[in-house]
Design a protein around this motif. Structure first.
Motif, PDB file in Angstrom:
ATOM      1  N   LEU A   1      25.066  67.615  78.156  1.00 15.53           N
ATOM      2  CA  LEU A   1      25.020  66.428  77.352  1.00 15.53           C
ATOM      3  C   LEU A   1      25.401  66.326  75.930  1.00 15.53           C
ATOM      4  O   LEU A   1      25.808  65.506  75.214  1.00 15.53           O
ATOM      5  N   SER A   2      25.151  67.470  75.263  1.00 15.54           N
ATOM      6  CA  SER A   2      25.733  67.635  74.018  1.00 15.54           C
ATOM      7  C   SER A   2      27.084  67.107  73.685  1.00 15.54           C
ATOM      8  O   SER A   2      27.165  66.759  72.302  1.00 15.54           O
ATOM      9  N   PHE A   3      27.740  67.106  74.511  1.00 16.69           N
ATOM     10  CA  PHE A   3      29.339  66.879  74.204  1.00 16.69           C
ATOM     11  C   PHE A   3      29.326  65.593  74.116  1.00 16.69           C
ATOM     12  O   PHE A   3      30.089  64.978  73.148  1.00 16.69           O
ATOM     13  N   GLY A   4      28.697  64.676  74.630  1.00 17.60           N
ATOM     14  CA  GLY A   4      28.643  63.221  74.601  1.00 17.60           C
ATOM     15  C   GLY A   4      28.112  63.047  73.032  1.00 17.60           C
ATOM     16  O   GLY A   4      28.502  62.131  72.301  1.00 17.60           O
ATOM     17  N   PHE A   5      27.169  63.687  72.936  1.00 10.60           N
ATOM     18  CA  PHE A   5      26.526  63.380  71.543  1.00 10.60           C
ATOM     19  C   PHE A   5      27.409  63.811  70.248  1.00 10.60           C
ATOM     20  O   PHE A   5      27.518  63.358  69.465  1.00 10.60           O
ATOM     21  N   THR A   6      28.286  64.992  70.723  1.00 11.97           N
ATOM     22  CA  THR A   6      29.267  65.373  69.808  1.00 11.97           C
ATOM     23  C   THR A   6      30.140  64.352  69.340  1.00 11.97           C
ATOM     24  O   THR A   6      30.545  63.910  68.257  1.00 11.97           O
ATOM     25  N   ILE A   7      30.669  63.662  70.351  1.00  9.76           N
ATOM     26  CA  ILE A   7      31.842  62.349  70.269  1.00  9.76           C
ATOM     27  C   ILE A   7      31.111  61.169  69.504  1.00  9.76           C
ATOM     28  O   ILE A   7      31.763  60.866  68.459  1.00  9.76           O
ATOM     29  N   GLY A   8      30.019  61.046  69.998  1.00  6.37           N
ATOM     30  CA  GLY A   8      29.117  59.685  69.234  1.00  6.37           C
ATOM     31  C   GLY A   8      28.960  60.224  67.791  1.00  6.37           C
ATOM     32  O   GLY A   8      29.180  59.600  66.675  1.00  6.37           O
ATOM     33  N   PHE A   9      28.284  61.374  67.717  1.00  6.04           N
ATOM     34  CA  PHE A   9      28.293  61.774  66.142  1.00  6.04           C
ATOM     35  C   PHE A   9      29.345  61.748  65.229  1.00  6.04           C
ATOM     36  O   PHE A   9      29.425  61.204  64.027  1.00  6.04           O
ATOM     37  N   LEU A  10      30.458  62.508  65.798  1.00  5.83           N
ATOM     38  CA  LEU A  10      31.592  62.313  65.007  1.00  5.83           C
ATOM     39  C   LEU A  10      32.477  61.247  64.809  1.00  5.83           C
ATOM     40  O   LEU A  10      32.671  60.930  63.781  1.00  5.83           O
ATOM     41  N   TRP A  11      32.212  60.075  65.957  1.00  8.75           N
ATOM     42  CA  TRP A  11      32.677  58.815  65.669  1.00  8.75           C
ATOM     43  C   TRP A  11      31.960  58.220  64.550  1.00  8.75           C
ATOM     44  O   TRP A  11      32.472  57.557  63.730  1.00  8.75           O
ATOM     45  N   LEU A  12      30.798  58.426  64.451  1.00  4.08           N
ATOM     46  CA  LEU A  12      29.934  57.628  63.567  1.00  4.08           C
ATOM     47  C   LEU A  12      30.279  58.253  62.199  1.00  4.08           C
ATOM     48  O   LEU A  12      29.911  57.412  61.151  1.00  4.08           O
ATOM     49  N   HIS A  13      30.075  59.526  62.043  1.00  3.16           N
ATOM     50  CA  HIS A  13      30.238  60.485  60.918  1.00  3.16           C
ATOM     51  C   HIS A  13      31.618  59.960  60.194  1.00  3.16           C
ATOM     52  O   HIS A  13      31.631  59.557  58.872  1.00  3.16           O
ATOM     53  N   GLU A  14      32.697  59.698  61.053  1.00  3.89           N
ATOM     54  CA  GLU A  14      34.077  59.630  60.341  1.00  3.89           C
ATOM     55  C   GLU A  14      34.101  58.262  59.915  1.00  3.89           C
ATOM     56  O   GLU A  14      34.940  57.824  59.052  1.00  3.89           O
ATOM     57  N   ARG A  15      33.129  57.349  60.192  1.00  2.32           N
ATOM     58  CA  ARG A  15      33.192  55.936  59.697  1.00  2.32           C
ATOM     59  C   ARG A  15      32.084  55.842  58.429  1.00  2.32           C
ATOM     60  O   ARG A  15      32.435  54.885  57.649  1.00  2.32           O
ATOM     61  N   ILE A  16      31.171  56.504  58.603  1.00  3.40           N
ATOM     62  CA  ILE A  16      29.963  56.182  57.452  1.00  3.40           C
ATOM     63  C   ILE A  16      30.472  57.354  56.371  1.00  3.40           C
ATOM     64  O   ILE A  16      30.371  56.895  55.075  1.00  3.40           O
ATOM     65  N   ALA A  17      30.625  58.648  56.508  1.00  3.83           N
ATOM     66  CA  ALA A  17      30.673  59.552  55.688  1.00  3.83           C
ATOM     67  C   ALA A  17      31.903  59.229  54.520  1.00  3.83           C
ATOM     68  O   ALA A  17      31.541  59.186  53.271  1.00  3.83           O
ATOM     69  N   PRO A  18      33.068  58.817  54.980  1.00  5.68           N
ATOM     70  CA  PRO A  18      34.041  58.760  53.870  1.00  5.68           C
ATOM     71  C   PRO A  18      33.642  57.502  52.804  1.00  5.68           C
ATOM     72  O   PRO A  18      33.590  57.779  51.726  1.00  5.68           O
ATOM     73  N   ARG A  19      33.158  56.532  53.351  1.00 10.34           N
ATOM     74  CA  ARG A  19      32.553  55.269  52.561  1.00 10.34           C
ATOM     75  C   ARG A  19      31.228  55.677  51.446  1.00 10.34           C
ATOM     76  O   ARG A  19      31.291  55.383  50.266  1.00 10.34           O
ATOM     77  N   TRP A  20      30.446  56.696  52.065  1.00 12.43           N
ATOM     78  CA  TRP A  20      29.422  57.171  51.106  1.00 12.43           C
ATOM     79  C   TRP A  20      29.935  58.194  50.274  1.00 12.43           C
ATOM     80  O   TRP A  20      29.828  58.273  49.042  1.00 12.43           O
ATOM     81  N   LEU A  21      30.752  59.002  50.689  1.00 15.68           N
ATOM     82  CA  LEU A  21      31.385  59.951  49.813  1.00 15.68           C
ATOM     83  C   LEU A  21      32.276  59.120  48.584  1.00 15.68           C
ATOM     84  O   LEU A  21      31.936  59.688  47.343  1.00 15.68           O
ATOM     85  N   LEU A  22      32.842  58.293  48.827  1.00  6.67           N
ATOM     86  CA  LEU A  22      33.518  57.482  47.833  1.00  6.67           C
ATOM     87  C   LEU A  22      32.403  57.022  46.872  1.00  6.67           C
ATOM     88  O   LEU A  22      32.958  56.816  45.596  1.00  6.67           O
ATOM     89  N   ARG A  23      31.545  56.460  47.387  1.00  6.66           N
ATOM     90  CA  ARG A  23      30.441  55.904  46.461  1.00  6.66           C
ATOM     91  C   ARG A  23      29.992  57.009  45.479  1.00  6.66           C
ATOM     92  O   ARG A  23      29.443  56.579  44.315  1.00  6.66           O
ATOM     93  N   VAL A  24      29.800  58.276  45.742  1.00  2.00           N
ATOM     94  CA  VAL A  24      28.995  59.110  44.884  1.00  2.00           C
ATOM     95  C   VAL A  24      29.954  60.197  44.339  1.00  2.00           C
ATOM     96  O   VAL A  24      29.504  60.879  43.619  1.00  2.00           O
ATOM     97  N   ARG A  25      30.985  60.162  44.558  1.00  3.58           N
ATOM     98  CA  ARG A  25      32.104  61.022  44.113  1.00  3.58           C
ATOM     99  C   ARG A  25      32.398  61.373  42.612  1.00  3.58           C
ATOM    100  O   ARG A  25      32.426  62.356  42.020  1.00  3.58           O
ATOM    101  N   ASP A  26      31.965  60.157  41.878  1.00  3.73           N
ATOM    102  CA  ASP A  26      31.935  60.256  40.436  1.00  3.73           C
ATOM    103  C   ASP A  26      30.998  61.032  39.846  1.00  3.73           C
ATOM    104  O   ASP A  26      31.093  61.534  38.721  1.00  3.73           O
ATOM    105  N   HIS A  27      29.762  61.283  40.214  1.00  4.59           N
ATOM    106  CA  HIS A  27      28.882  62.203  39.838  1.00  4.59           C
ATOM    107  C   HIS A  27      28.402  63.429  40.611  1.00  4.59           C
ATOM    108  O   HIS A  27      27.530  64.233  40.385  1.00  4.59           O
ATOM    109  N   ASN A  28      29.237  63.494  41.687  1.00  6.71           N
ATOM    110  CA  ASN A  28      29.004  64.500  42.710  1.00  6.71           C
ATOM    111  C   ASN A  28      30.380  65.379  43.037  1.00  6.71           C
ATOM    112  O   ASN A  28      31.290  64.890  43.490  1.00  6.71           O
TER     113      ASN A  28
END
Length: 188
Positions: A126-153
């Motif tokens: 079952l972990s492979f299905g979770f992997t796909i979902g996790f990666l899909w969500l991460h690639e949509r959430i993380a870049p926006r978050w990183l752009l938001r915090v990159r000026d001080h991080n």
């Protein structure tokens, strides 16, 4: 003036923790989703809350760990196979912790209805299905978050730079192959 905790490689703990937020949020969201499913199934409130915490917290810790490892260059951006191996271990362990937590709340001496190896094998599949979902969500959430915090991080800024290089590489590959879709005949 308090000195900030510096991790190996010269990175600050606060910077790494901030980079880990998207992965931790996805893990907690998965726990809340499991809780909602338990509520719809009619499980007692104590059990559904235990499911949310017992599954959500370990998944959040593994998700945060992925983000830190991604920032350190252990994982490539968008790479499925290494992440699948990561969750091949992390997802079954999280499910095992969840099973122990639920058994403790129910006061049960029996944690699993099946043998441990069978349980872990199923969770690993079952972990492979979770992997796909996790990666899909991460690639949509993380870049926006990183752009938001990159000026001080600085860690986030480095990771944003890697995302930009990755996007440029993908665009370059697409340009060499031509458009992904043929234009339809209706668009004139």
């Amino acid at each position: 003036m308090a000195a900030s905790l510096i991790l190996p490689g010269g990175q600050g703990l606060r910077d790494n923790a901030e980079v880990a937020v998207p992965g931790a949020a996805i893990g907690l969201l998965a726990g809340l989703f499991a809780m909602a499913v338990g509520m719809m199934a009619g499980l007692p409130p104590a059990v559904t809350v235990t499911i949310a915490a017992g599954l959500g917290v370990p998944l959040a810790l593994f998700g945060a760990g992925y983000c830190v490892l991604l920032a350190r260059g252990v994982f490539g951006i968008g790479a499925v196979a290494p992440l699948a191996l990561y969750w091949f271990v992390g997802f079954p362990l999280s499910r095992l912790i969840d099973s122990y937590a639920v058994a403790a709340v129910l006061g049960s001496d029996t944690v699993l209805d099946e043998p441990l190896l069978s349980f872990l094998a199923l969770q690993a599949m079952l972990s492979f299905g979770f992997t796909i979902g996790f990666l899909w969500l991460h690639e949509r959430i993380a870049p926006r978050w990183l752009l938001r915090v990159r000026d001080h991080n600085a860690v986030a800024a480095d990771l944003v730079e890697r995302y930009m290089e990755h996007a440029a590489h993908l665009n370059q590959r697409r340009g060499a192959r031509g458009p992904r879709r043929k234009p339809s005949k209706n668009n004139s």
